[in-house]
Scaffold this motif. Structure first.
Motif, PDB file in Angstrom:
ATOM      1  N   PRO A   1       5.259  15.035   0.998  1.00 58.42           N
ATOM      2  CA  PRO A   1       4.436  13.322   0.554  1.00 58.42           C
ATOM      3  C   PRO A   1       4.694  12.192   1.294  1.00 58.42           C
ATOM      4  CG  PRO A   1       6.569  13.850  -0.234  1.00 58.42           C
ATOM      5  CD  PRO A   1       6.372  14.884   0.621  1.00 58.42           C
ATOM      6  N   TRP A   2       5.243  12.363   2.405  1.00 58.56           N
ATOM      7  CA  TRP A   2       5.424  10.498   2.932  1.00 58.56           C
ATOM      8  C   TRP A   2       4.797  10.231   4.080  1.00 58.56           C
ATOM      9  CZ3 TRP A   2       6.972   6.767   0.188  1.00 58.56           C
ATOM     10  CH2 TRP A   2       7.778   6.678  -1.499  1.00 58.56           C
ATOM     11  N   PHE A   3       4.097  11.319   4.672  1.00 53.86           N
ATOM     12  CA  PHE A   3       3.460  11.769   6.028  1.00 53.86           C
ATOM     13  C   PHE A   3       2.517  10.636   6.080  1.00 53.86           C
ATOM     14  CE2 PHE A   3      -0.318  13.095   3.171  1.00 53.86           C
ATOM     15  CZ  PHE A   3      -1.902  11.779   3.591  1.00 53.86           C
ATOM     16  N   PHE A   4       2.271   9.738   4.897  1.00 55.13           N
ATOM     17  CA  PHE A   4       1.349   8.369   5.631  1.00 55.13           C
ATOM     18  C   PHE A   4       2.482   7.535   6.154  1.00 55.13           C
ATOM     19  CE2 PHE A   4       2.653   7.803   1.424  1.00 55.13           C
ATOM     20  CZ  PHE A   4       3.076   6.741   1.132  1.00 55.13           C
ATOM     21  N   LEU A   5       3.455   7.726   5.656  1.00 56.11           N
ATOM     22  CA  LEU A   5       4.336   6.539   6.027  1.00 56.11           C
ATOM     23  C   LEU A   5       3.950   5.775   7.486  1.00 56.11           C
ATOM     24  CD1 LEU A   5       6.182   4.741   4.018  1.00 56.11           C
ATOM     25  CD2 LEU A   5       8.320   6.695   4.960  1.00 56.11           C
ATOM     26  N   PRO A   6       4.343   6.511   8.912  1.00 57.69           N
ATOM     27  CA  PRO A   6       4.366   5.720   9.942  1.00 57.69           C
ATOM     28  C   PRO A   6       2.507   4.614   9.933  1.00 57.69           C
ATOM     29  CG  PRO A   6       4.593   7.705  10.147  1.00 57.69           C
ATOM     30  CD  PRO A   6       4.247   7.472   9.054  1.00 57.69           C
ATOM     31  N   TYR A   7       2.051   5.313   9.682  1.00 57.13           N
ATOM     32  CA  TYR A   7       0.563   4.614   9.866  1.00 57.13           C
ATOM     33  C   TYR A   7       0.438   3.292   9.000  1.00 57.13           C
ATOM     34  CZ  TYR A   7      -4.458   3.978   8.298  1.00 57.13           C
ATOM     35  OH  TYR A   7      -5.620   3.477   8.001  1.00 57.13           O
ATOM     36  N   LEU A   8       1.586   3.315   7.867  1.00 53.10           N
ATOM     37  CA  LEU A   8       1.360   2.353   6.881  1.00 53.10           C
ATOM     38  C   LEU A   8       2.688   1.323   7.573  1.00 53.10           C
ATOM     39  CD1 LEU A   8       0.628   2.669   4.027  1.00 53.10           C
ATOM     40  CD2 LEU A   8      -0.895   2.007   5.117  1.00 53.10           C
ATOM     41  N   LEU A   9       3.895   1.423   8.047  1.00 53.17           N
ATOM     42  CA  LEU A   9       4.863   0.746   8.971  1.00 53.17           C
ATOM     43  C   LEU A   9       4.583   0.262   9.952  1.00 53.17           C
ATOM     44  CD1 LEU A   9       7.769   3.132   6.967  1.00 53.17           C
ATOM     45  CD2 LEU A   9       7.080   0.509   6.659  1.00 53.17           C
TER      46      LEU A   9
ATOM     47  N   ALA B   1       1.269  -1.689  -0.398  1.00 53.71           N
ATOM     48  CA  ALA B   1       0.518   0.162   0.425  1.00 53.71           C
ATOM     49  C   ALA B   1       1.109   1.677  -0.237  1.00 53.71           C
ATOM     50  CB  ALA B   1      -0.798   0.242   1.551  1.00 53.71           C
ATOM     51  N   ILE B   2       2.091   1.654   0.580  1.00 54.30           N
ATOM     52  CA  ILE B   2       2.961   2.429   0.516  1.00 54.30           C
ATOM     53  C   ILE B   2       3.428   2.539  -0.845  1.00 54.30           C
ATOM     54  CG2 ILE B   2       5.558   2.709   0.981  1.00 54.30           C
ATOM     55  CD1 ILE B   2       5.324   0.954   3.149  1.00 54.30           C
ATOM     56  N   PRO B   3       3.848   2.393  -1.729  1.00 54.57           N
ATOM     57  CA  PRO B   3       3.774   3.287  -3.266  1.00 54.57           C
ATOM     58  C   PRO B   3       2.163   3.756  -4.160  1.00 54.57           C
ATOM     59  CG  PRO B   3       4.134   0.649  -4.069  1.00 54.57           C
ATOM     60  CD  PRO B   3       4.084   1.078  -2.042  1.00 54.57           C
ATOM     61  N   VAL B   4       0.980   2.641  -3.369  1.00 54.03           N
ATOM     62  CA  VAL B   4      -0.362   3.348  -3.810  1.00 54.03           C
ATOM     63  C   VAL B   4      -0.272   4.968  -3.282  1.00 54.03           C
ATOM     64  CG1 VAL B   4      -2.414   2.796  -3.743  1.00 54.03           C
ATOM     65  CG2 VAL B   4      -1.154   1.102  -3.975  1.00 54.03           C
ATOM     66  N   TYR B   5      -0.391   4.809  -1.296  1.00 55.56           N
ATOM     67  CA  TYR B   5      -0.436   6.191  -1.278  1.00 55.56           C
ATOM     68  C   TYR B   5       0.709   7.141  -1.488  1.00 55.56           C
ATOM     69  CZ  TYR B   5      -3.687   4.174   3.192  1.00 55.56           C
ATOM     70  OH  TYR B   5      -4.526   3.475   3.486  1.00 55.56           O
ATOM     71  N   ARG B   6       1.704   6.829  -1.968  1.00 59.90           N
ATOM     72  CA  ARG B   6       2.570   7.739  -2.308  1.00 59.90           C
ATOM     73  C   ARG B   6       2.407   7.907  -3.820  1.00 59.90           C
ATOM     74  NH1 ARG B   6       4.727  11.443  -4.094  1.00 59.90           N
ATOM     75  NH2 ARG B   6       6.886  12.122  -4.002  1.00 59.90           N
ATOM     76  N   TYR B   7       1.915   7.809  -4.317  1.00 53.83           N
ATOM     77  CA  TYR B   7       1.935   7.007  -6.087  1.00 53.83           C
ATOM     78  C   TYR B   7       0.522   8.057  -6.987  1.00 53.83           C
ATOM     79  CZ  TYR B   7       6.468   7.268  -5.474  1.00 53.83           C
ATOM     80  OH  TYR B   7       7.715   7.770  -5.109  1.00 53.83           O
TER      81      TYR B   7
ATOM     82  N   VAL C   1      -4.925  12.612  13.960  1.00 54.13           N
ATOM     83  CA  VAL C   1      -4.660  14.153  12.398  1.00 54.13           C
ATOM     84  C   VAL C   1      -3.207  14.093  12.305  1.00 54.13           C
ATOM     85  CG1 VAL C   1      -6.026  16.021  12.087  1.00 54.13           C
ATOM     86  CG2 VAL C   1      -7.000  14.397  13.138  1.00 54.13           C
ATOM     87  N   ILE C   2      -2.843  13.827  10.805  1.00 54.14           N
ATOM     88  CA  ILE C   2      -1.639  13.785  10.751  1.00 54.14           C
ATOM     89  C   ILE C   2      -1.536  15.833   9.721  1.00 54.14           C
ATOM     90  CG2 ILE C   2       0.901  13.749   9.583  1.00 54.14           C
ATOM     91  CD1 ILE C   2      -0.097  10.979  10.489  1.00 54.14           C
ATOM     92  N   HIS C   3      -0.507  16.418  11.078  1.00 55.62           N
ATOM     93  CA  HIS C   3      -0.445  18.304   9.976  1.00 55.62           C
ATOM     94  C   HIS C   3       1.351  17.967   8.768  1.00 55.62           C
ATOM     95  CE1 HIS C   3      -4.694  19.596  11.088  1.00 55.62           C
ATOM     96  NE2 HIS C   3      -3.776  19.053  12.232  1.00 55.62           N
ATOM     97  N   SER C   4       1.227  17.724   7.598  1.00 53.49           N
ATOM     98  CA  SER C   4       2.731  17.976   7.301  1.00 53.49           C
ATOM     99  C   SER C   4       2.256  17.871   5.430  1.00 53.49           C
ATOM    100  CB  SER C   4       3.080  16.038   7.991  1.00 53.49           C
ATOM    101  OG  SER C   4       4.634  16.195   7.083  1.00 53.49           O
ATOM    102  N   SER C   5       3.039  18.204   5.440  1.00 50.14           N
ATOM    103  CA  SER C   5       3.276  18.995   3.663  1.00 50.14           C
ATOM    104  C   SER C   5       4.042  18.028   3.446  1.00 50.14           C
ATOM    105  CB  SER C   5       4.431  19.833   3.993  1.00 50.14           C
ATOM    106  OG  SER C   5       5.409  20.430   4.189  1.00 50.14           O
TER     107      SER C   5
END
Length: 243
Positions: free
Chosen positions: A211-219, A47-53, A205-209
């Protein structure tokens, strides 16, 4: 002529104990806990590349544009579609794994409730996520282009709905059914910890600019699933490891 029979006082108790021991052995032989955890870890990492790209497909008309800036609310349909398909395929692979083991070892595994519940939860997750897109339970900013953090005030019921609508929660709830099917207390304890992690992350709720802000949510859940798969594979019965 007299007929004398041997005392049978302890026979029913011994038979019952033997049946219980055989039932326990069959349940242990049925377990293949490591495989579902490994499959779920794999689809979480994919899911990581799906979320990123993966592009944001504005299927629900939630995007607003101004100058060179676009803001979209609600779930990304690309990510939602990925999880729905990935979860259904995961349960199909798990069902095939258990069926193959059952045929090879001659011990049936009642995985149908687990697979049916898992697929139903995946479909329900999609339906709830779409519903929340049009009926948000959390406060939305008056100005979608504002960069100021939004103060969120919501009751436990709202947090629970949002947490259970996440793919991580869907995996955890289905694992609860697997723990019941396999009568596996260790898996039950593991799943409760995993669900607690998923509920906390699902309401962050993550406030970040970035593009990898979601990484902890999946890793984080992926690592937890991989560790669980490794531990359950390491401590599985010797007969299962050699099968």
């Amino acid at each position: 002529m007299t007929h004398e029979s041997a005392p049978q006082g302890d026979a029913p108790h011994e038979l019952l104990a033997a049946v219980r021991d055989l039932t326990r052995q069959v349940r242990v032989a049925q377990r293949g806990t490591w495989f579902p955890l490994l499959v779920f870890a794999a689809i979480t990492l994919v899911a990581i590349p799906v979320y990123r790209y993966g592009p944001y497909l504005d299927l629900f008309d939630t995007c607003r544009s101004r100058a060179d800036h676009t803001v979209c609310s609600g779930e990304n349909p690309t990510e939602l579609g990925y999880w729905t398909v990935a979860l259904v395929l995961a349960y199909a692979a798990i069902a095939a794994f258990y069926t193959r083991r059952s045929r090879r070892r001659g011990v049936g595994t009642p995985t149908r409730p687990y697979v049916v519940v898992g697929v139903a939860l995946a479909v329900l997750m999609t339906a709830v996520s779409i519903w929340l897109t049009f009926h948000p339970l959390l406060p939305q900013p008056a100005d979608p282009f504002s960069t100021d953090p939004v103060q969120i005030e919501a009751g436990p019921a709202v947090w629970l709905i949002h947490g259970l609508a996440s793919p991580l929660a869907v995996i955890g709830l289905a694992l609860l059914v697997l723990a019941w099917v396999e009568r596996h207390w260790a898996l039950l304890a593991y799943t409760l910890v995993y669900l607690a992690i998923g509920m906390v992350q699902g309401n962050q709720v993550i406030h970040s600019s970035s593009p990898w802000f979601f990484l902890p949510y999946l890793l984080v859940p992926a690592v937890v699933l991989l560790l669980g798969a490794a531990v359950f594979a390491l401590f599985r019965p010797t007969t299962e490891a050699q099968a």
